[in-house]
Design a protein around this motif. Sequence first.
Motif, PDB file in Angstrom:
ATOM      1  N   GLY A 157       0.800  -1.434   0.108  1.00 46.74           N
ATOM      2  CA  GLY A 157      -0.186   0.060  -0.057  1.00 46.74           C
ATOM      3  C   GLY A 157       0.843   1.277   0.098  1.00 46.74           C
ATOM      4  O   GLY A 157       0.372   2.390   0.276  1.00 46.74           O
ATOM      5  N   SER A 158       2.094   1.110  -0.296  1.00 47.06           N
ATOM      6  CA  SER A 158       3.065   2.494  -0.257  1.00 47.06           C
ATOM      7  C   SER A 158       2.856   3.177  -1.491  1.00 47.06           C
ATOM      8  O   SER A 158       3.428   4.154  -1.722  1.00 47.06           O
ATOM      9  CB  SER A 158       4.487   1.945  -0.173  1.00 47.06           C
ATOM     10  N   SER A 159       2.111   2.643  -2.615  1.00 42.31           N
ATOM     11  CA  SER A 159       2.118   3.322  -3.898  1.00 42.31           C
ATOM     12  C   SER A 159       1.008   4.158  -3.776  1.00 42.31           C
ATOM     13  O   SER A 159      -0.007   4.192  -3.301  1.00 42.31           O
ATOM     14  CB  SER A 159       1.598   2.450  -4.934  1.00 42.31           C
ATOM     15  N   SER A 160       1.339   5.327  -4.537  1.00 38.30           N
ATOM     16  CA  SER A 160       0.251   6.578  -4.720  1.00 38.30           C
ATOM     17  C   SER A 160      -0.977   6.205  -5.778  1.00 38.30           C
ATOM     18  O   SER A 160      -2.035   6.600  -5.731  1.00 38.30           O
ATOM     19  CB  SER A 160       0.814   7.821  -5.082  1.00 38.30           C
ATOM     20  N   TYR A 161      -0.729   5.159  -6.340  1.00 42.18           N
ATOM     21  CA  TYR A 161      -1.739   4.583  -7.290  1.00 42.18           C
ATOM     22  C   TYR A 161      -2.842   3.741  -6.493  1.00 42.18           C
ATOM     23  O   TYR A 161      -2.654   2.799  -5.916  1.00 42.18           O
ATOM     24  CB  TYR A 161      -1.394   3.762  -8.366  1.00 42.18           C
ATOM     25  N   SER A 162      -4.052   4.125  -6.397  1.00 47.79           N
ATOM     26  CA  SER A 162      -5.006   3.450  -5.862  1.00 47.79           C
ATOM     27  C   SER A 162      -6.240   3.031  -6.695  1.00 47.79           C
ATOM     28  O   SER A 162      -6.652   3.745  -7.572  1.00 47.79           O
ATOM     29  CB  SER A 162      -5.764   4.433  -4.746  1.00 47.79           C
ATOM     30  N   GLN A 163      -6.474   1.942  -6.765  1.00 45.13           N
ATOM     31  CA  GLN A 163      -7.476   1.337  -7.662  1.00 45.13           C
ATOM     32  C   GLN A 163      -8.719   0.593  -6.609  1.00 45.13           C
ATOM     33  O   GLN A 163      -8.498   0.054  -5.624  1.00 45.13           O
ATOM     34  CB  GLN A 163      -6.994   0.147  -8.447  1.00 45.13           C
ATOM     35  N   PRO A 164     -10.067   0.987  -6.951  1.00 43.39           N
ATOM     36  CA  PRO A 164     -11.129   0.818  -6.061  1.00 43.39           C
ATOM     37  C   PRO A 164     -11.370  -0.916  -6.190  1.00 43.39           C
ATOM     38  O   PRO A 164     -12.262  -1.292  -5.642  1.00 43.39           O
ATOM     39  CB  PRO A 164     -12.165   1.509  -6.578  1.00 43.39           C
ATOM     40  N   PHE A 165     -10.834  -1.412  -7.243  1.00 46.64           N
ATOM     41  CA  PHE A 165     -11.144  -3.023  -7.605  1.00 46.64           C
ATOM     42  C   PHE A 165     -10.130  -3.660  -8.086  1.00 46.64           C
ATOM     43  O   PHE A 165      -9.137  -3.110  -8.721  1.00 46.64           O
ATOM     44  CB  PHE A 165     -12.574  -3.142  -7.969  1.00 46.64           C
ATOM     45  N   ASP A 166      -9.938  -5.142  -8.152  1.00 44.29           N
ATOM     46  CA  ASP A 166      -9.005  -5.835  -8.665  1.00 44.29           C
ATOM     47  C   ASP A 166      -9.860  -7.034  -9.450  1.00 44.29           C
ATOM     48  O   ASP A 166     -10.563  -7.632  -8.785  1.00 44.29           O
ATOM     49  CB  ASP A 166      -8.104  -6.321  -7.667  1.00 44.29           C
ATOM     50  N   ILE A 167      -9.314  -7.202 -10.645  1.00 39.48           N
ATOM     51  CA  ILE A 167      -9.896  -8.474 -11.256  1.00 39.48           C
ATOM     52  C   ILE A 167      -9.195  -9.691 -11.009  1.00 39.48           C
ATOM     53  O   ILE A 167      -7.725  -9.693 -11.148  1.00 39.48           O
ATOM     54  CB  ILE A 167      -9.901  -7.924 -12.869  1.00 39.48           C
ATOM     55  N   SER A 168      -9.601 -10.619 -10.638  1.00 41.94           N
ATOM     56  CA  SER A 168      -8.926 -11.693 -10.227  1.00 41.94           C
ATOM     57  C   SER A 168      -9.083 -12.986 -11.009  1.00 41.94           C
ATOM     58  O   SER A 168      -8.457 -13.915 -11.044  1.00 41.94           O
ATOM     59  CB  SER A 168      -9.378 -12.383  -8.675  1.00 41.94           C
ATOM     60  N   LYS A 169     -10.171 -13.061 -11.848  1.00 43.45           N
ATOM     61  CA  LYS A 169     -10.365 -14.017 -12.653  1.00 43.45           C
ATOM     62  C   LYS A 169     -11.205 -13.717 -13.935  1.00 43.45           C
ATOM     63  O   LYS A 169     -12.026 -12.830 -13.913  1.00 43.45           O
ATOM     64  CB  LYS A 169     -11.054 -15.090 -11.884  1.00 43.45           C
ATOM     65  N   ILE A 170     -10.966 -14.087 -15.160  1.00 38.49           N
ATOM     66  CA  ILE A 170     -11.385 -13.661 -16.356  1.00 38.49           C
ATOM     67  C   ILE A 170     -11.795 -14.967 -17.101  1.00 38.49           C
ATOM     68  O   ILE A 170     -11.180 -15.786 -17.327  1.00 38.49           O
ATOM     69  CB  ILE A 170     -10.668 -12.922 -17.275  1.00 38.49           C
ATOM     70  N   TYR A 196     -21.113 -14.142 -30.494  1.00 34.37           N
ATOM     71  CA  TYR A 196     -20.417 -13.174 -29.704  1.00 34.37           C
ATOM     72  C   TYR A 196     -19.709 -13.466 -28.320  1.00 34.37           C
ATOM     73  O   TYR A 196     -19.978 -14.462 -27.905  1.00 34.37           O
ATOM     74  CB  TYR A 196     -21.581 -12.210 -29.004  1.00 34.37           C
ATOM     75  N   ILE A 197     -18.547 -13.058 -28.297  1.00 40.20           N
ATOM     76  CA  ILE A 197     -17.593 -13.589 -27.251  1.00 40.20           C
ATOM     77  C   ILE A 197     -17.838 -12.636 -26.188  1.00 40.20           C
ATOM     78  O   ILE A 197     -17.694 -11.533 -26.065  1.00 40.20           O
ATOM     79  CB  ILE A 197     -16.053 -13.417 -27.587  1.00 40.20           C
ATOM     80  N   LYS A 198     -18.305 -13.101 -25.060  1.00 42.40           N
ATOM     81  CA  LYS A 198     -18.825 -12.477 -23.704  1.00 42.40           C
ATOM     82  C   LYS A 198     -17.840 -12.753 -22.583  1.00 42.40           C
ATOM     83  O   LYS A 198     -17.944 -13.839 -22.039  1.00 42.40           O
ATOM     84  CB  LYS A 198     -20.215 -12.978 -23.439  1.00 42.40           C
ATOM     85  N   PRO A 199     -17.062 -11.680 -22.033  1.00 40.92           N
ATOM     86  CA  PRO A 199     -16.136 -12.055 -20.992  1.00 40.92           C
ATOM     87  C   PRO A 199     -17.042 -11.890 -19.694  1.00 40.92           C
ATOM     88  O   PRO A 199     -18.123 -11.339 -19.398  1.00 40.92           O
ATOM     89  CB  PRO A 199     -15.276 -10.963 -21.019  1.00 40.92           C
ATOM     90  N   ARG A 200     -16.697 -12.907 -18.558  1.00 44.23           N
ATOM     91  CA  ARG A 200     -17.165 -12.554 -17.316  1.00 44.23           C
ATOM     92  C   ARG A 200     -15.958 -12.452 -16.488  1.00 44.23           C
ATOM     93  O   ARG A 200     -14.933 -12.993 -16.302  1.00 44.23           O
ATOM     94  CB  ARG A 200     -18.030 -13.911 -16.908  1.00 44.23           C
ATOM     95  N   ILE A 201     -16.023 -11.457 -15.294  1.00 47.03           N
ATOM     96  CA  ILE A 201     -14.822 -11.283 -14.643  1.00 47.03           C
ATOM     97  C   ILE A 201     -15.281 -11.369 -12.889  1.00 47.03           C
ATOM     98  O   ILE A 201     -16.447 -11.006 -12.753  1.00 47.03           O
ATOM     99  CB  ILE A 201     -14.424  -9.903 -14.956  1.00 47.03           C
ATOM    100  N   THR A 202     -14.380 -11.742 -12.264  1.00 49.79           N
ATOM    101  CA  THR A 202     -14.544 -12.131 -10.932  1.00 49.79           C
ATOM    102  C   THR A 202     -13.430 -10.783 -10.448  1.00 49.79           C
ATOM    103  O   THR A 202     -12.370 -10.750 -10.595  1.00 49.79           O
ATOM    104  CB  THR A 202     -13.888 -13.493 -10.352  1.00 49.79           C
ATOM    105  N   VAL A 203     -14.255  -9.924  -9.497  1.00 47.43           N
ATOM    106  CA  VAL A 203     -13.667  -8.811  -8.914  1.00 47.43           C
ATOM    107  C   VAL A 203     -13.861  -8.764  -7.347  1.00 47.43           C
ATOM    108  O   VAL A 203     -14.740  -9.071  -6.769  1.00 47.43           O
ATOM    109  CB  VAL A 203     -14.413  -7.714  -9.566  1.00 47.43           C
ATOM    110  N   ASP A 204     -12.464  -8.192  -6.869  1.00 46.52           N
ATOM    111  CA  ASP A 204     -12.619  -7.992  -5.516  1.00 46.52           C
ATOM    112  C   ASP A 204     -12.886  -6.620  -5.391  1.00 46.52           C
ATOM    113  O   ASP A 204     -11.868  -5.638  -5.843  1.00 46.52           O
ATOM    114  CB  ASP A 204     -11.381  -8.477  -4.927  1.00 46.52           C
ATOM    115  N   VAL A 205     -13.987  -6.220  -4.929  1.00 49.16           N
ATOM    116  CA  VAL A 205     -14.274  -4.526  -4.710  1.00 49.16           C
ATOM    117  C   VAL A 205     -13.796  -4.041  -3.488  1.00 49.16           C
ATOM    118  O   VAL A 205     -14.496  -4.530  -2.490  1.00 49.16           O
ATOM    119  CB  VAL A 205     -15.512  -4.332  -5.136  1.00 49.16           C
ATOM    120  N   LYS A 206     -12.931  -3.089  -3.487  1.00 47.26           N
ATOM    121  CA  LYS A 206     -12.546  -2.342  -2.104  1.00 47.26           C
ATOM    122  C   LYS A 206     -13.586  -1.120  -1.786  1.00 47.26           C
ATOM    123  O   LYS A 206     -13.980  -1.108  -0.726  1.00 47.26           O
ATOM    124  CB  LYS A 206     -11.148  -1.771  -2.310  1.00 47.26           C
ATOM    125  N   THR A 207     -13.979  -0.382  -3.008  1.00 44.97           N
ATOM    126  CA  THR A 207     -14.894   0.762  -2.930  1.00 44.97           C
ATOM    127  C   THR A 207     -15.916   0.399  -3.948  1.00 44.97           C
ATOM    128  O   THR A 207     -15.829   0.651  -4.947  1.00 44.97           O
ATOM    129  CB  THR A 207     -14.115   1.959  -2.941  1.00 44.97           C
TER     130      THR A 207
END
Length: 285
Positions: A157-170, A196-207
């Motif tokens: 967590g020392s980076s100034s870049y903050s992302q409100p969610f992370d994609i863990s699986k596609i 049609y190619i349709k993606p599904r993502i698993t997301v860990d949402v912080k905010t």
Amino acid sequence: MKTRILMVVMSLFMTVFSFAANELTPEQKVFQNSMKKFLREEGFSPTIDDVNSLTFKKEGELYWIDLGDSNPFYVEFHRVGFKCENSNRNYVLQACNEANRQVRCVKSFLGETSVSLVIESFCHSVEEFKYTFYKSLKELDKAYNIVRETYSNLDNGSSSYSQPFDISKIEVANVDKDNNIINGYGTTIYDFQTKYIKPRITVDVKTEGNYDIYVKFYSPKGLSSASDSPDGYTYKSTINMTSGSHTYTLYGWGSENKGNWSMGRYRLEFYYNGQRIAQKEFDIK
């Protein structure tokens, strides 16, 4: 046996080609044997593995050298990286980008589960290889340390870049215009059935919040887009995310015409706020 990594992590996606083969030319064998002799004289214990890579270890870490071409010889000098299947993929991508920025002669690669590093060069003679050998070792190790340290800083967590969610699986599926499944998530997609190619993502949402995810869809012919696509992207999906781990589906991309996508290798890249946060390669058979 070592993992071959085919995805380079830089500001732009690139592909590296491995020239290792089961059979080397007589000229390449002579060159490889000369390198092997040099390594042995330097106190290493080199061996030739089952794909004709010249391998050795230094302080317990694996290195290997692949050969291609001749006059001059194309040399790929690899260093094993580390497993990262349970790591934050976005942070690993940023760490590899940082190593590529600081150590220009080394390419850092992120595959599905691990990172690797390589220096590519041309050598007319073994003497040229000998001359740069220890410098190459030093630069490979330097890049490795940058990747590890940068990732550690980001993960703490020392980076100034903050992302409100992370994609863990596609995952991807093949669907029709009404989102009826033709080839389900995790199953083989056949070219003659594609729509049609349709993606599904698993997301860990912080905010929690509404987030715009931009998608680049690459077919074997390159980036796919339409007249109404966002500039530089294929499409955009706005997703209302709630805190915790959740699965969301994005728009499908393709056509109602059956057999829309040909056989080959495809890639999906996902962007948030201009940052590539995840990617997925898949095959259509």
